[in-house]
Design a protein around this motif. Structure first.
Motif, mmCIF file in Angstrom:
data_model
loop_
_atom_site.group_PDB
_atom_site.id
_atom_site.type_symbol
_atom_site.label_atom_id
_atom_site.label_comp_id
_atom_site.label_asym_id
_atom_site.label_seq_id
_atom_site.Cartn_x
_atom_site.Cartn_y
_atom_site.Cartn_z
ATOM 1 N N VAL A 193 23.013 12.636 6.154
ATOM 2 C CA VAL A 193 21.777 12.956 6.866
ATOM 3 C C VAL A 193 20.683 12.000 6.399
ATOM 4 C CG1 VAL A 193 20.031 14.722 7.309
ATOM 5 C CG2 VAL A 193 22.437 15.374 7.088
ATOM 6 N N THR A 194 20.073 11.294 7.324
ATOM 7 C CA THR A 194 19.019 10.347 6.955
ATOM 8 C C THR A 194 17.849 11.075 6.300
ATOM 9 O OG1 THR A 194 19.630 8.907 8.807
ATOM 10 C CG2 THR A 194 17.466 8.560 7.807
ATOM 11 N N SER A 195 17.452 10.589 5.117
ATOM 12 C CA SER A 195 16.386 11.229 4.349
ATOM 13 C C SER A 195 15.400 10.164 3.881
ATOM 14 C CB SER A 195 16.965 11.973 3.140
ATOM 15 O OG SER A 195 17.948 12.905 3.551
ATOM 16 N N TYR A 196 14.183 10.618 3.535
ATOM 17 C CA TYR A 196 13.099 9.693 3.241
ATOM 18 C C TYR A 196 12.352 10.100 1.972
ATOM 19 C CZ TYR A 196 13.897 8.788 8.215
ATOM 20 O OH TYR A 196 14.470 8.510 9.429
ATOM 21 N N CYS A 197 11.812 9.091 1.304
ATOM 22 C CA CYS A 197 10.968 9.337 0.131
ATOM 23 C C CYS A 197 9.845 8.296 0.129
ATOM 24 C CB CYS A 197 11.781 9.235 -1.159
ATOM 25 S SG CYS A 197 10.830 9.637 -2.644
ATOM 26 N N TRP A 198 8.609 8.785 0.026
ATOM 27 C CA TRP A 198 7.439 7.909 0.013
ATOM 28 C C TRP A 198 6.965 7.660 -1.411
ATOM 29 C CZ3 TRP A 198 6.071 5.519 4.344
ATOM 30 C CH2 TRP A 198 6.362 6.112 5.582
ATOM 31 N N GLY B 294 2.432 12.914 5.470
ATOM 32 C CA GLY B 294 2.428 13.652 6.725
ATOM 33 C C GLY B 294 3.587 13.287 7.628
ATOM 34 N N LYS B 295 4.342 12.255 7.266
ATOM 35 C CA LYS B 295 5.460 11.781 8.074
ATOM 36 C C LYS B 295 6.784 12.131 7.405
ATOM 37 C CE LYS B 295 6.875 7.583 10.526
ATOM 38 N NZ LYS B 295 6.658 6.133 10.678
ATOM 39 N N TYR B 296 7.759 12.560 8.192
ATOM 40 C CA TYR B 296 9.089 12.952 7.710
ATOM 41 C C TYR B 296 9.040 14.140 6.747
ATOM 42 C CZ TYR B 296 10.153 8.178 9.349
ATOM 43 O OH TYR B 296 10.257 7.033 10.073
ATOM 44 N N GLU B 297 8.060 15.014 6.912
ATOM 45 C CA GLU B 297 7.870 16.106 5.951
ATOM 46 C C GLU B 297 9.088 17.019 5.827
ATOM 47 O OE1 GLU B 297 4.969 16.788 3.853
ATOM 48 O OE2 GLU B 297 4.939 14.673 4.368
ATOM 49 N N ASN B 298 9.875 17.156 6.885
ATOM 50 C CA ASN B 298 11.058 18.026 6.834
ATOM 51 C C ASN B 298 12.339 17.241 6.555
ATOM 52 O OD1 ASN B 298 11.013 16.694 9.283
ATOM 53 N ND2 ASN B 298 11.902 18.397 10.441
ATOM 54 N N LYS B 299 12.203 15.978 6.163
ATOM 55 C CA LYS B 299 13.387 15.148 5.903
ATOM 56 C C LYS B 299 13.273 14.407 4.574
ATOM 57 C CE LYS B 299 14.163 14.267 10.848
ATOM 58 N NZ LYS B 299 14.280 13.207 11.885
ATOM 59 N N GLY C 270 0.807 -1.212 0.000
ATOM 60 C CA GLY C 270 0.000 0.000 0.000
ATOM 61 C C GLY C 270 0.836 1.256 0.000
ATOM 62 N N LEU C 271 2.104 1.114 0.390
ATOM 63 C CA LEU C 271 2.987 2.265 0.533
ATOM 64 C C LEU C 271 4.413 1.749 0.563
ATOM 65 C CD1 LEU C 271 2.588 5.371 1.039
ATOM 66 C CD2 LEU C 271 2.773 4.866 3.479
ATOM 67 N N VAL C 272 5.346 2.530 0.016
ATOM 68 C CA VAL C 272 6.752 2.136 0.017
ATOM 69 C C VAL C 272 7.584 3.311 0.518
ATOM 70 C CG1 VAL C 272 8.674 1.210 -1.335
ATOM 71 C CG2 VAL C 272 6.309 0.660 -1.989
ATOM 72 N N LEU C 273 8.479 3.027 1.442
ATOM 73 C CA LEU C 273 9.365 4.047 1.987
ATOM 74 C C LEU C 273 10.794 3.749 1.569
ATOM 75 C CD1 LEU C 273 9.949 6.481 3.827
ATOM 76 C CD2 LEU C 273 10.082 4.883 5.746
ATOM 77 N N GLU C 274 11.418 4.711 0.910
ATOM 78 C CA GLU C 274 12.837 4.623 0.551
ATOM 79 C C GLU C 274 13.627 5.476 1.530
ATOM 80 O OE1 GLU C 274 15.834 5.629 -3.252
ATOM 81 O OE2 GLU C 274 13.655 5.858 -3.435
ATOM 82 N N VAL C 275 14.677 4.899 2.118
ATOM 83 C CA VAL C 275 15.453 5.605 3.130
ATOM 84 C C VAL C 275 16.916 5.668 2.707
ATOM 85 C CG1 VAL C 275 16.055 5.773 5.574
ATOM 86 C CG2 VAL C 275 13.905 4.673 4.891
#
Length: 362
Positions: A242-247, A258-263, A232-237
């Motif tokens: 600096v740890t960063s995220y992409c949904w 809504g999660k990790y919006e500043n990262k 349903g959702l995939v998170l790339e880290v």
């Protein structure tokens, strides 16, 4: 309510009384709102269907599933014109599963939460799994070698994870810092234990994988939020630096949750074969939800672990929480029909469960 008072009251020993007062205030406010809603429903039932539908659907946005009154739900099982979709909640359903785990103690996803178990299951499904020392050690005894990843046996969120690129270039993932010696690494491992970041003095070393052939960036994480065989959702880290995220959506489109919006960063995404591997792993475990985690390396996917309870899942925005909740409910029903109506067997899971030993359990 003043959020700035919390710390003051906490250290004055008044936290329990303060929280008790807030709990009563919340309950009183909720009861008043529910009475207003219920009276509105009674009045709306005398109106034309379209007017009633508009009012009911607006009120449904404020209800948790456990709060919906019987008056509101009448006729919904027969295609009533009011939807309960707003009451679907990923957060609530995870809480229900946790309560079931407390009651029964042996839900399938919590067996899969054990890393040894899930890696053996992954190997049975012909997925690549990490190379590691094969033993667990104390912080003082763990052999340290270059191009290895040091991890606590029980850990989450990158706590206690160190990437040894060379003897004088060691990456502390959680703190986002570099260490210049093995001695400093062992000191930090002990600090992790003393400060409670790692709860048990049991560690392992795995092979260190890289995202690209130049070995400039450690392998990225691809975390698939899977609902019995469907992501349903995939998170790339991206953890180097600096740890960063992409949904990502299942269709490979960048989304916000809504999660990790500043990262956030612009990731590379995943392939169709990556998605198939994650969904096949998910479908092998008889549970409606379990996140399936991989390392994305220069040579392909390496299975990492499964987790039934992703960290900080309450940070998802309402839209994401509702959408994942709907997928959770759909997965429950598909699992029921496969198991009890079609007689599906989960042979790889059951074989791994039969063959596990006491030494396999963290």
């Amino acid at each position: 309510m003043d959020i700035h008072k919390v710390e003051k009251y906490y250290y004055q020993g008044k936290a329990l009384a303060y929280i008790s007062d807030l709990t009563l205030e919340k309950q009183t406010t909720a009861q008043h709102i529910h009475r207003v809603f219920y009276k509105t429903m009674q009045l709306a039932n005398q109106e034309k269907p379209e007017h009633r539908q508009q009012l009911f659907n607006e009120m449904m946005k404020a209800y948790a599933a456990s709060e919906v009154p019987e008056l509101a739900s009448r006729g919904m099982e027969h295609g009533h014109d009011v939807s309960l979709a707003a009451a679907s909640s990923f957060r609530a359903l995870l809480t229900h599963r946790l309560r079931k785990q407390q009651i029964f103690g042996d839900l399938p996803e919590w067996f899969a939460d054990d890393k040894h178990f899930s890696q053996k299951l992954a190997a049975n499904l012909n997925l690549s799994v990490p190379e590691f020392t094969g033993r667990h050690y104390s912080a003082a005894e763990l052999p340290l070698n270059v191009q290895s990843a040091v991890k606590p046996v029980n850990g989450a969120g990158g706590r206690g994870v160190y990437l040894i690129h060379s003897e004088d270039r060691i990456e502390d993932l959680k703190r986002g810092e570099m260490i210049a010696s093995f001695a400093e690494l062992r000191t930090r491992m002990n600090t992790d234990l003393e400060q409670g970041h790692v709860h048990m003095d049991l560690w392992k070393a795995e092979a260190l994988y890289y995202f690209d052939a130049r070995q400039e960036e450690a392998a990225r994480d691809l975390k698939f939020y899977c609902f019995y065989g469907k992501a349903g959702l995939v998170l790339e880290v991206k953890r180097s630096g600096v740890t960063s995220y992409c949904w990502w959506s299942r269709e490979g489109e960048s989304v916000q949750t809504g999660k990790y919006e500043n990262k956030l960063f612009k990731g590379n995404g995943f392939s169709e074969s990556d998605l198939i591997a994650a969904e096949e792993m998910s479908a092998a475990v008889p549970t409606p939800f379990c996140r399936v985690d991989f390392l994305k390396t220069e040579s392909g996917l390496i299975f990492g672990e499964m987790t039934p309870k992703p960290g900080n899942y309450e940070q998802f925005d309402r839209e994401t929480d509702q959408r994942l909740g709907e997928m959770f409910l759909e997965a429950e029903e598909r699992l029921y029909r496969d198991s009890y109506q079609r007689g599906k067997s989960f042979s790889s899971y059951e074989e791994t469960l039969r063959n596990r030993s006491v030494n396999d359990i963290d």
